[in-house]
Design an enzyme around this catalytic site. Structure first.
Site, PDB file in Angstrom:
ATOM      1  N   HIS A  23       0.860  -1.189   0.000  1.00  0.00           N
ATOM      2  CA  HIS A  23       0.000   0.000   0.000  1.00  0.00           C
ATOM      3  C   HIS A  23       0.893   1.235   0.000  1.00  0.00           C
ATOM      4  CE1 HIS A  23      -3.218   2.771   1.151  1.00  0.00           C
ATOM      5  NE2 HIS A  23      -4.037   1.816   0.752  1.00  0.00           N
ATOM      6  N   ASP A  63      -7.845  -5.481  -0.309  1.00  0.00           N
ATOM      7  CA  ASP A  63      -8.301  -6.342  -1.397  1.00  0.00           C
ATOM      8  C   ASP A  63      -7.981  -7.816  -1.204  1.00  0.00           C
ATOM      9  OD1 ASP A  63      -7.533  -3.577  -3.373  1.00  0.00           O
ATOM     10  OD2 ASP A  63      -9.531  -4.448  -3.163  1.00  0.00           O
TER      11      ASP A  63
HETATM   12  C1  SDX Z   1      -6.281  -0.118  -2.998  1.00  0.00           C
HETATM   13  O1  SDX Z   1      -4.511   4.305  -2.012  1.00  0.00           O
HETATM   14  C2  SDX Z   1      -5.504   3.725  -1.422  1.00  0.00           C
HETATM   15  O2  SDX Z   1      -5.957   4.116  -0.360  1.00  0.00           O
HETATM   16  C3  SDX Z   1      -6.090   2.541  -2.184  1.00  0.00           C
HETATM   17  C4  SDX Z   1      -7.068   1.675  -1.427  1.00  0.00           C
HETATM   18  C5  SDX Z   1      -8.362   2.396  -1.152  1.00  0.00           C
HETATM   19  O3  SDX Z   1      -9.078   2.000  -0.217  1.00  0.00           O
HETATM   20  O4  SDX Z   1      -8.725   3.269  -1.980  1.00  0.00           O
HETATM   21  O5  SDX Z   1      -6.488   1.268  -0.207  1.00  0.00           O
HETATM   22  C6  SDX Z   1      -7.429   0.450  -2.232  1.00  0.00           C
HETATM   23  O6  SDX Z   1      -6.085   0.250  -4.129  1.00  0.00           O
HETATM   24  C7  SDX Z   1      -5.359  -1.070  -2.303  1.00  0.00           C
HETATM   25  C8  SDX Z   1      -4.142  -1.506  -3.195  1.00  0.00           C
HETATM   26  C9  SDX Z   1      -4.613  -2.593  -4.166  1.00  0.00           C
HETATM   27  N1  SDX Z   1      -3.554  -2.899  -5.121  1.00  0.00           N
HETATM   28  C10 SDX Z   1      -2.858  -4.058  -5.052  1.00  0.00           C
HETATM   29  O7  SDX Z   1      -3.016  -4.924  -4.205  1.00  0.00           O
HETATM   30  C11 SDX Z   1      -1.848  -4.243  -6.185  1.00  0.00           C
HETATM   31  C12 SDX Z   1      -0.530  -4.791  -5.632  1.00  0.00           C
HETATM   32  N2  SDX Z   1       0.096  -3.712  -4.829  1.00  0.00           N
HETATM   33  C13 SDX Z   1       1.184  -2.980  -5.423  1.00  0.00           C
HETATM   34  O8  SDX Z   1       1.064  -2.768  -6.794  1.00  0.00           O
HETATM   35  C14 SDX Z   1       1.592  -1.768  -4.595  1.00  0.00           C
HETATM   36  O9  SDX Z   1       1.741  -2.186  -3.315  1.00  0.00           O
HETATM   37  C15 SDX Z   1       0.722  -0.512  -4.617  1.00  0.00           C
HETATM   38  C16 SDX Z   1       0.444  -0.042  -5.999  1.00  0.00           C
HETATM   39  C17 SDX Z   1      -0.553  -0.744  -3.898  1.00  0.00           C
HETATM   40  C18 SDX Z   1       1.503   0.580  -3.889  1.00  0.00           C
HETATM   41  O10 SDX Z   1       2.647   0.725  -4.579  1.00  0.00           O
HETATM   42  P1  SDX Z   1       3.751   1.871  -4.330  1.00  0.00           P
HETATM   43  O11 SDX Z   1       3.430   2.658  -3.112  1.00  0.00           O
HETATM   44  O12 SDX Z   1       3.926   2.617  -5.592  1.00  0.00           O
HETATM   45  O13 SDX Z   1       5.007   1.010  -3.966  1.00  0.00           O
HETATM   46  P2  SDX Z   1       6.002   0.369  -5.036  1.00  0.00           P
HETATM   47  O14 SDX Z   1       5.241  -0.290  -6.151  1.00  0.00           O
HETATM   48  O15 SDX Z   1       7.001   1.400  -5.380  1.00  0.00           O
HETATM   49  O16 SDX Z   1       6.668  -0.816  -4.171  1.00  0.00           O
HETATM   50  C19 SDX Z   1       7.695  -0.530  -3.212  1.00  0.00           C
HETATM   51  C20 SDX Z   1       8.469  -1.830  -3.082  1.00  0.00           C
HETATM   52  C21 SDX Z   1       8.943  -2.364  -4.434  1.00  0.00           C
HETATM   53  O17 SDX Z   1      10.068  -3.193  -4.172  1.00  0.00           O
HETATM   54  P3  SDX Z   1      11.518  -2.725  -4.786  1.00  0.00           P
HETATM   55  O18 SDX Z   1      11.325  -2.634  -6.274  1.00  0.00           O
HETATM   56  O19 SDX Z   1      11.797  -1.381  -4.115  1.00  0.00           O
HETATM   57  O20 SDX Z   1      12.445  -3.837  -4.342  1.00  0.00           O
HETATM   58  O21 SDX Z   1       7.615  -2.872  -2.572  1.00  0.00           O
HETATM   59  C22 SDX Z   1       7.420  -3.873  -3.558  1.00  0.00           C
HETATM   60  C23 SDX Z   1       7.845  -3.259  -4.893  1.00  0.00           C
HETATM   61  O22 SDX Z   1       8.287  -4.276  -5.773  1.00  0.00           O
HETATM   62  N3  SDX Z   1       6.007  -4.195  -3.597  1.00  0.00           N
HETATM   63  C24 SDX Z   1       5.538  -5.390  -3.925  1.00  0.00           C
HETATM   64  C25 SDX Z   1       4.147  -5.264  -3.821  1.00  0.00           C
HETATM   65  N4  SDX Z   1       3.818  -4.014  -3.442  1.00  0.00           N
HETATM   66  C26 SDX Z   1       4.988  -3.348  -3.307  1.00  0.00           C
HETATM   67  N5  SDX Z   1       6.159  -6.520  -4.297  1.00  0.00           N
HETATM   68  C27 SDX Z   1       5.345  -7.574  -4.574  1.00  0.00           C
HETATM   69  N6  SDX Z   1       3.978  -7.532  -4.485  1.00  0.00           N
HETATM   70  C28 SDX Z   1       3.359  -6.391  -4.115  1.00  0.00           C
HETATM   71  N7  SDX Z   1       2.022  -6.369  -4.057  1.00  0.00           N
END
Ligand code: SDX
Length: 389
Positions: free
Chosen positions: A275, A326
């Site tokens: 998140h 989710d």
């Molecule tokens: C919702 O914003 C809100 O409030 C949204 C929400 C709401 O109620 O409205 O809460 C609802 O949208 C929840 C999120 C649902 N999405 C997912 O589950 C999709 C999977 N999650 C990721 O794509 C990610 O965690 C995000 C998009 C939710 C947040 O991403 P960020 O803040 O841009 O973080 P990032 O992608 O830059 O990740 C930081 C690090 C990375 O590792 P490095 O490359 O630095 O080594 O964490 C890792 C990422 O690879 N990482 C994950 C991951 N989420 C972050 N690695 C594997 N799986 C994941 N899900």
């Protein structure tokens, strides 16, 4: 935050753009009274009330009133809102005609986006932008979205559309229109809890989209159409469907630890985890985890919950990343017999309350949302005739 610069940027005068925050990470773009999130503590508050207190005590209608008015309703106000929602649950015949005629293979979120946009055509307040008119439209949108979602689900399955009942809550009516029978108190309560936990969440991408569109003084239907489009993405509301599709790809012989580690090695995101704000357990995931365990057991699908707990442990051990709203909601919806491609629609029919609350708040103290960009291209190129290129 130092931006990553390409060579030609270095020559550019960056004094005008001291920093560039990809994804507006950490940027405080608005003030709001609708909700508060402490990402470190895993705290979520809707207009003064912690999500745990609301989950325990509030109905979705009470949460709607709270978000629109920043206080809980008294009995007369709640009865009045319920009566207004009941009166507004039906949708125009033109929208039923669209739902009946569109491609049955269409994505439910695409149908919801189109049908919701169509509601503007016959809304008596369509061109009104007063706070009172916008609240009336907020109630209509909140009352009608479940009807659109349920109607298309029936049509695509070859079933007769069930029109909304003249009684019952939003949760009751949605399940009644979806399944063609009145839900029991437990099913209604579970659906109500899903709506409460998904209603509002600060400046998430779809709420930001709502405000960005509202800031041009565009109508509420235009803003909500944009919000639905934003929520549809798998990085946002579309994640719950992706979680279920991942779980459905597993079976009792799958080595789930190896499966998840493999995805992580391939730099694939595990849907339902991580998140932008929460850096600990999403408090909604805590609530939904309990529901998922209970419901999966009730329908003899404990394996879904067990697999989920295994995935949760791998993600914590390997990446120190916790589940978001989710992850467990997917198991809850599936246990209720809802099709995976409907999950994001249910997210939308809850979040319409937050979106409309933010739209109304934006109008109270509006300023056009128009950030800057860091230009990466060339400048002052000489013109070349097409034959010389
Ligand atoms: C919702 O914003 C809100 O409030 C949204 C929400 C709401 O109620 O409205 O809460 C609802 O949208 C929840 C999120 C649902 N999405 C997912 O589950 C999709 C999977 N999650 C990721 O794509 C990610 O965690 C995000 C998009 C939710 C947040 O991403 P960020 O803040 O841009 O973080 P990032 O992608 O830059 O990740 C930081 C690090 C990375 O590792 P490095 O490359 O630095 O080594 O964490 C890792 C990422 O690879 N990482 C994950 C991951 N989420 C972050 N690695 C594997 N799986 C994941 N899900």
């Amino acid at each position: 935050m130092e931006p990553t610069m390409t060579n030609n940027q270095k020559e550019q005068d960056l004094s005008q753009y001291p920093y560039l925050d990809k994804g507006l990470e950490g940027i405080v773009a608005f003030s709001s009274r609708k909700s508060f999130i402490d990402g470190a503590k895993g705290e979520l508050i809707y207009a003064g009330y912690n999500i745990e207190v609301l989950a325990e005590n509030a109905t979705f209608e009470e949460v709607c009133f709270l978000l629109w008015n920043e206080r809980l309703p008294n009995k007369a106000e709640l009865d009045d809102l319920q009566a207004k929602m009941t009166a507004e649950r039906d949708i125009p015949e033109t929208v039923y005609a669209y739902i009946n005629s569109t491609d049955k293979k269409a994505e439910p979120m695409s149908v919801l986006r189109t049908a919701t946009s169509m509601l503007a055509d016959s809304d008596p307040d369509a061109t009104e932008n007063s706070a009172e008119a916008n609240l009336r439209k907020a109630i209509r949108l909140t009352a009608k979205m479940p009807t659109i979602i349920a109607a298309f689900d029936r049509v695509r399955k070859g079933d007769e559309i069930i029109r909304p009942s003249k009684k019952g809550s939003t949760a009751f009516n949605f399940l009644y229109m979806l399944n063609g029978e009145e839900p029991g108190p437990k099913a209604e309560r579970v659906m109500d809890l899903l709506l409460v936990t998904h209603a509002e969440h600060g400046m998430n991408a779809s709420t930001f989209a709502t405000r960005a569109i509202a800031s041009t003084l565009a109508d509420i239907h235009s803003a909500i159409s944009g919000a639905i489009g934003s929520l549809k993405g798998p990085l946002h509301g579309g994640a719950n469907t992706a979680v279920m599709n991942m779980l459905k790809g597993l079976d009792k012989d799958t080595d789930i630890v190896a499966f998840i580690k493999g995805k992580l090695e391939r730099k694939e995101k595990i849907m339902g985890f991580g998140h932008r704000v929460y850096k600990t357990f999403d408090p909604r995931a805590t609530l939904l985890r309990v529901m998922a365990k209970d419901l999966a057991k009730e329908v003899e699908m404990e394996y879904l919950y067990e697999w989920s707990e295994t995935i949760l442990k791998v993600m914590k051990d390997e990446k120190n990343i916790d589940p978001n709203v989710d992850f467990f909601s997917a198991t809850v919806y599936y246990s209720m017999g809802i099709m995976p491609d409907q999950y994001t629609c249910i997210f939308a029919m809850a979040r319409i309350s937050g979106w409309t609350a933010h739209y109304i708040e934006q109008m109270e103290n509006n300023r056009l949302i128009r950030p800057r960009q860091l230009y990466l291209g060339d400048k002052n190129l000489p013109w070349k005739k097409v034959e010389d290129r």
